[in-house]
Each structure stands twice: as structure tokens, then as C-alpha cells.
Design a protein around this motif. Structure first.
Motif, PDB file in Angstrom:
ATOM      1  N   ALA A   1      57.982   1.978  16.399  1.00 46.48           N
ATOM      2  CA  ALA A   1      57.080   1.284  17.455  1.00 46.48           C
ATOM      3  C   ALA A   1      58.143   0.439  18.292  1.00 46.48           C
ATOM      4  N   VAL A   2      59.017  -0.152  18.041  1.00 49.40           N
ATOM      5  CA  VAL A   2      59.766  -1.038  18.973  1.00 49.40           C
ATOM      6  C   VAL A   2      60.540  -0.188  19.856  1.00 49.40           C
ATOM      7  N   GLY A   3      61.223   0.877  19.172  1.00 51.13           N
ATOM      8  CA  GLY A   3      61.984   1.781  20.227  1.00 51.13           C
ATOM      9  C   GLY A   3      60.937   2.428  20.999  1.00 51.13           C
ATOM     10  N   TRP A   4      59.767   2.452  20.858  1.00 52.81           N
ATOM     11  CA  TRP A   4      58.813   3.124  21.683  1.00 52.81           C
ATOM     12  C   TRP A   4      58.852   2.801  22.871  1.00 52.81           C
ATOM     13  N   PHE A   5      58.940   1.554  23.237  1.00 51.27           N
ATOM     14  CA  PHE A   5      58.889   0.894  24.462  1.00 51.27           C
ATOM     15  C   PHE A   5      60.109   1.130  25.437  1.00 51.27           C
ATOM     16  N   GLY A   6      61.157   1.677  24.887  1.00 44.01           N
ATOM     17  CA  GLY A   6      62.031   2.366  25.484  1.00 44.01           C
ATOM     18  C   GLY A   6      61.721   3.792  25.986  1.00 44.01           C
ATOM     19  N   PHE A   7      61.161   4.328  24.911  1.00 49.01           N
ATOM     20  CA  PHE A   7      60.416   5.934  25.098  1.00 49.01           C
ATOM     21  C   PHE A   7      59.641   5.803  26.296  1.00 49.01           C
ATOM     22  N   ASN A   8      58.755   4.806  26.253  1.00 49.46           N
ATOM     23  CA  ASN A   8      57.941   5.061  27.495  1.00 49.46           C
ATOM     24  C   ASN A   8      58.080   4.563  28.782  1.00 49.46           C
ATOM     25  N   VAL A   9      58.522   2.939  28.783  1.00 48.02           N
ATOM     26  CA  VAL A   9      58.734   2.375  29.877  1.00 48.02           C
ATOM     27  C   VAL A   9      60.094   2.711  30.561  1.00 48.02           C
ATOM     28  N   MET A  10      61.069   2.970  29.915  1.00 46.26           N
ATOM     29  CA  MET A  10      62.346   3.706  30.435  1.00 46.26           C
ATOM     30  C   MET A  10      62.135   5.132  30.997  1.00 46.26           C
ATOM     31  N   SER A  11      61.074   5.592  30.864  1.00 51.55           N
ATOM     32  CA  SER A  11      60.744   7.166  31.138  1.00 51.55           C
ATOM     33  C   SER A  11      60.599   7.003  32.692  1.00 51.55           C
ATOM     34  N   ALA A  12      60.276   6.021  33.315  1.00 49.75           N
ATOM     35  CA  ALA A  12      60.437   5.590  34.805  1.00 49.75           C
ATOM     36  C   ALA A  12      61.753   6.255  35.557  1.00 49.75           C
ATOM     37  N   GLY A  13      62.670   6.262  34.760  1.00 51.16           N
ATOM     38  CA  GLY A  13      64.189   6.884  35.164  1.00 51.16           C
ATOM     39  C   GLY A  13      65.024   6.031  35.937  1.00 51.16           C
ATOM     40  N   ASN A  14      64.442   4.954  36.610  1.00 50.59           N
ATOM     41  CA  ASN A  14      65.254   3.895  37.403  1.00 50.59           C
ATOM     42  C   ASN A  14      64.632   2.694  37.368  1.00 50.59           C
ATOM     43  N   LEU A  15      65.366   1.804  37.617  1.00 43.94           N
ATOM     44  CA  LEU A  15      64.839   0.344  37.912  1.00 43.94           C
ATOM     45  C   LEU A  15      63.779   0.052  38.801  1.00 43.94           C
ATOM     46  N   GLU A  16      63.558   0.579  39.798  1.00 38.90           N
ATOM     47  CA  GLU A  16      62.774   0.274  40.930  1.00 38.90           C
ATOM     48  C   GLU A  16      61.256   0.978  40.645  1.00 38.90           C
ATOM     49  N   LYS A  17      61.279   2.123  39.888  1.00 39.80           N
ATOM     50  CA  LYS A  17      60.068   2.516  39.483  1.00 39.80           C
ATOM     51  C   LYS A  17      59.503   1.899  37.923  1.00 39.80           C
ATOM     52  N   VAL A  18      60.142   1.106  37.356  1.00 37.44           N
ATOM     53  CA  VAL A  18      59.799   0.531  36.139  1.00 37.44           C
ATOM     54  C   VAL A  18      58.374  -0.159  36.382  1.00 37.44           C
ATOM     55  N   SER A  19      57.495  -0.061  35.266  1.00 35.33           N
ATOM     56  CA  SER A  19      56.041  -0.507  35.458  1.00 35.33           C
ATOM     57  C   SER A  19      55.762  -1.280  34.135  1.00 35.33           C
ATOM     58  N   GLY A  20      55.059  -2.580  34.509  1.00 34.94           N
ATOM     59  CA  GLY A  20      54.660  -3.359  33.466  1.00 34.94           C
ATOM     60  C   GLY A  20      53.460  -2.787  32.780  1.00 34.94           C
ATOM     61  N   LEU A  21      52.669  -1.883  33.692  1.00 40.32           N
ATOM     62  CA  LEU A  21      51.420  -1.325  33.030  1.00 40.32           C
ATOM     63  C   LEU A  21      51.568  -0.506  31.795  1.00 40.32           C
ATOM     64  N   VAL A  22      52.755   0.278  31.849  1.00 44.80           N
ATOM     65  CA  VAL A  22      53.122   1.342  30.788  1.00 44.80           C
ATOM     66  C   VAL A  22      53.598   0.345  29.753  1.00 44.80           C
ATOM     67  N   ALA A  23      53.953  -0.547  29.845  1.00 44.00           N
ATOM     68  CA  ALA A  23      54.503  -1.553  28.726  1.00 44.00           C
ATOM     69  C   ALA A  23      53.118  -1.898  28.021  1.00 44.00           C
ATOM     70  N   VAL A  24      52.368  -2.472  28.821  1.00 40.68           N
ATOM     71  CA  VAL A  24      51.088  -3.109  28.066  1.00 40.68           C
ATOM     72  C   VAL A  24      50.235  -2.063  27.473  1.00 40.68           C
ATOM     73  N   ASN A  25      50.291  -0.701  28.362  1.00 44.93           N
ATOM     74  CA  ASN A  25      49.260   0.328  27.801  1.00 44.93           C
ATOM     75  C   ASN A  25      50.005   0.827  26.365  1.00 44.93           C
ATOM     76  N   SER A  26      51.131   0.549  26.270  1.00 39.10           N
ATOM     77  CA  SER A  26      51.692   1.051  25.042  1.00 39.10           C
ATOM     78  C   SER A  26      51.306   0.361  23.925  1.00 39.10           C
TER      79      SER A  26
END
Length: 406
Positions: free
Chosen positions: A217-242
Motif C-alpha cells: 500500500a505504501v509503495g503504491w503511491f510511487g506506483f501511481n503518482v510517479m507514473s506521471a513520468g516527470n516532475l512537471e506532470k505530477v498530480s495531487g489528484l492521483v495521490a488522493v484518489n489512490s
């Protein structure tokens, strides 16, 4: 170095660091896979679970480096270091590391379904085939270099491309549906079903199972949030949805599973699997609903699989990853719509087509691979070896060596 060059270098460095941190988080998830399996199987098979996950990871690393990543993205590292580093601080290398962690999930998922009676080396070989060849081929069609034809077909039929932000279908559904042929061709464990009656085999260690779920579960936030691929595309929505999908899964499982700890801890994973595909386009409350539904799918799906269909899928990886991963792909097409608070740009028809294509691909690939292995080298332990346990028969040591000291 001028200001523009310095800014560009800093951006490249930030992207490399961002993706490397994500890769490390997803890499840690493989410890979660290991402890989840170790906690579920009997004591005589715990060492085997640990060794399988680490060996599969190692084989996947080489296979994906040499064959898989070039198939998926057309980037080969079989060239001198200056060419590998390129002009982006080695971003392609760390991108490989991050996506390797996804590819290596495939044998890790399958491992849980075939536990306690599968031969070691045939499964390691199958895992290498999946991580180095089969999975990258499908990955290339959805995310990679060959996506234009299939995605163009989905768009022409459904009005939008197939959307899978972080792998509900590409990773989890593929892994779960690949596991089903292996489980069926292996057959149930000794004593699991006798004279048409089900005889559930107790798990060995609930704390280990819970630890595996928490690590995942903890690692999953890397799985989902870092799927943005780079820093400028990171989304807080992905984190909270997860987050909300995960707790939706927990609450759904504690209700449907009547407080059973196995269902509760797998419920968290059910929510996280389901939200991957649409985590960037769904409203947080919709993500909660997706996770809640996923938990019900797992609890009742696992019960039907085990008791009605009499399929001895030890960790329930087919309902958990296969069916719920498919639900995640479809859910993105439902809850991603603007009418339900989503961001839009997604088609339910395209989501259905993409999800169905993954199921067909995985089932055909899985049956061919495991049928060939069964016909040639065999995939199941001999009856006596299975009875003694794979720890002693494969690794010549048990999880608690002092128990064998006289």
C-alpha cells in the motif's frame, strides 16, 4: 554553462531523481508481494516464497533490460555509456528501472496463485518470458512505441484512446489473467478438494500477511503518482484518489468479509488495483466508490472461485488482480465522465475494448506458455516433494532451521 543550459540540466536532474524515487518505492512493493505470500502459505513453503520473488525479480531485471524495454519503447542500452546517458542525465536508464518494477510485478502476481505446488525453475523461466517478451509486447501496444495502431482502432470505434494511467489493466489484469491458466493446469494442492468437498488450508502467519499488504500500500503511491513520468506532470489528484480507493477497499472488505483479516488487508490492495487506470481523471469520491466495489468483487469473487468453481488459487490473484484490474479499466470509462465529476476524455466503449483485449492476450499467452512447459519439463512438484514442502525439497532448508535440529 549559460542560464538556459543550467536550467535544462536541473530539470533533467529533477526528473531523474523524481522517477528514481518512484522506482525505489515500487521496488519495495516486491517485498510486499513476498510477505503477503509468505503469510498466506504454510510454514513449509515460506522460504520458497521469499526465494521465488527475489529470483523472479533478478531474472526480470536482465530480461527487461536486454529485450523487454527495447520491445516496449524502442530504446536499447547495448551501446557505449555516453550514448546511454544521452543529453538528459540518464533519464532513459531510470525510466527503465521504474518500468521494470511494473514488468516484474507479473511473475510476482503469478507466484501467489501457484504457490505450494509449482516447480521452481520452470516458473522462473516462465516469469522471464512474461517480463522480457509477453508483457512488453502488450505494453508497447498501449503505452509504448507500437501504440498508434491499436489505440487508433480504439479511438475510431469508441471516440477516445484506451486510458490506463498506472496499469490497472496493463499490469494487474494481465498478471491475474496470465495466472489463471497456470493455476488451472497445475491443479489444486493435495488435500484442498476431496470427494467433491472443499477443505480450506489454513494460512500460516497473519502478521506477515498484514505486513505485506502495508508495504504494498505504501509503495503504491510511487506506483501511481510517479507514473506521471516527470516532475512537471505530477498530480495531487492521483495521490488522493489512490488514498480514497484504498480505504474504500478496506471498508468494503471489512463489511463484506465479516471482519476477516485476510479479506481486509487484500481489500486495501483491491482498491488500489482498481483505481490505477483512472486515478488521474476521477473525482476522489468516485475513487472511493471504485475501491468499495472492488472489495466486494474480491470477497465474493474469491469465495466463488474457491468454493463454487473449486479453483485453488492460493492468494486469489485471479479475482484480485485479474478481475479487479479489469474492473479498474472499465471503471475509468464510467467514473472518468464529466457527468460523474470526472475530467472526461475517456470512452466506456474504448475502455471495454482495451480491457477485453488484455484478457484475451493474457489467457492465450498463459495457456500456450504453461501448456508447453507442462508437456516438456513439467510444472508441478512430485507428490512426495509437495507433501514435504518446497522449502526442504527445493532449497534444503526450512523457514525455522532450529526446528530441525535434534
Amino acid at each position: 554553462m549559460d542560464a538556459v543550459s543550467a536550467t535544462t540540466a536541473i530539470k533533467h536532474s529533477a526528473d531523474v531523481l523524481f522517477l528514481m524515487l518512484g522506482a525505489v518505492m515500487v521496488f519495495a512493493m516486491h517485498a510486499g508481494f513476498a510477505f503477503l505470500e509468505v503469510g498466506t502459505v504454510r510454514k513449509k513453503n515460506q522460504v520458497n516464497a521469499f526465494v521465488k520473488i527475489l529470483t523472479d525479480w533478478s531474472v526480470s531485471t536482465v530480461a527487461y533490460f536486454v529485450v523487454g524495454f527495447p520491445i516496449a519503447y524502442g530504446i536499447s542500452f547495448l551501446k557505449p555509456v555516453p550514448a546511454i546517458l544521452g543529453g538528459n542525465q540518464g533519464y532513459d536508464l531510470v525510466h527503465y528501472f521504474f518500468l521494470l518494477c511494473f514488468a516484474a510485478c507479473i511473475p510476482a502476481i503469478i507466484s501467489g496463485g501457484i504457490a505450494e505446488r509449482a516447480k521452481f525453475w520452470p516458473q522462473v523461466f516462465a516469469g522471464g518470458i512474461f517480463a522480457g517478451l509477453a508483457y512488453p509486447l502488450f505494453e508497447s501496444l498501449i503505452w509504448g512505441q507500437n501504440n498508434s495502431a491499436l489505440q487508433g482502432l480504439f479511438k475510431s470505434i469508441g471516440g477516445a484512446e484506451f486510458h490506463d494511467y498506472a496499469g490497472s489493466v496493463v499490469v494487474h489484469s494481465i498478471g491475474g489473467w496470465l495466472a489463471l491458466p497456470a493455476v488451472l493446469l497445475l491443479g489444486p494442492r493435495m488435500g484442498r478438494y476431496m470427494r467433491g468437498k472443499s477443505h480450506p488450508i489454513p494460512i500460516s502467519n497473519i502478521p506477515f500477511l498484514a505486513l505485506g499488504s502495508w508495504i504494498l500500500a505504501v509503495g503504491w503511491f510511487g506506483f501511481n503518482v510517479m507514473s506521471a513520468g516527470n516532475l512537471e506532470k505530477v498530480s495531487g489528484l492521483v495521490a488522493v484518489n489512490s488514498l480514497l480507493a484504498m480505504v474504500g477497499g478496506v471498508l468494503g472488505a471489512i463489511w463484506a468479509g465479516k471482519n476477516d483479516p485476510g479479506f481486509v488487508h487484500n481489500g486495501a490492495l483491491a482498491g488500489l488495483i482498481a483505481v490505477c487506470a483512472g486515478s488521474d481523471i476521477m473525482h476522489p469520491l468516485a475513487s472511493f466508490a471504485v475501491g468499495l466495489i472492488a472489495a466486494f468483487i474480491f470477497v465474493y469473487g474469491f469465495t466463488i472461485e474457491q468454493e463454487k468453481l473449486k479453483i485453488d488459487d492460493v492468494l486469489g490473484v485471479w479475482p484480485l488482480h485479474g478481475i479487479i484490474g479489469s474492473w479498474g479499466g472499465i471503471a475509468a470509462g464510467i467514473f472518468g465522465q464529466p457527468q460523474l465529476g470526472g475530467a472526461g476524455g475517456v470512452s466506456l466503449i474504448s475502455q471495454l475494448l482495451g480491457t477485453l483485449s488484455a484478457i484475451v492476450f493474457a489467457l492465450v499467452t498463459g495457456f500456450i506458455t504453461y501448456a508447453l512447459l507442462k508437456k516438456t519439463v513439467g510444472i508441478r512438484l512430485h507428490e512426495e516433494d509437495e507433501y514435504r514442502g518446497s522449502d526442504l525439497t527445493v532449497h534444503s532448508i526450512g523457514a525455522y532451521p532450529e526446528d530441525h535440529v535434534r
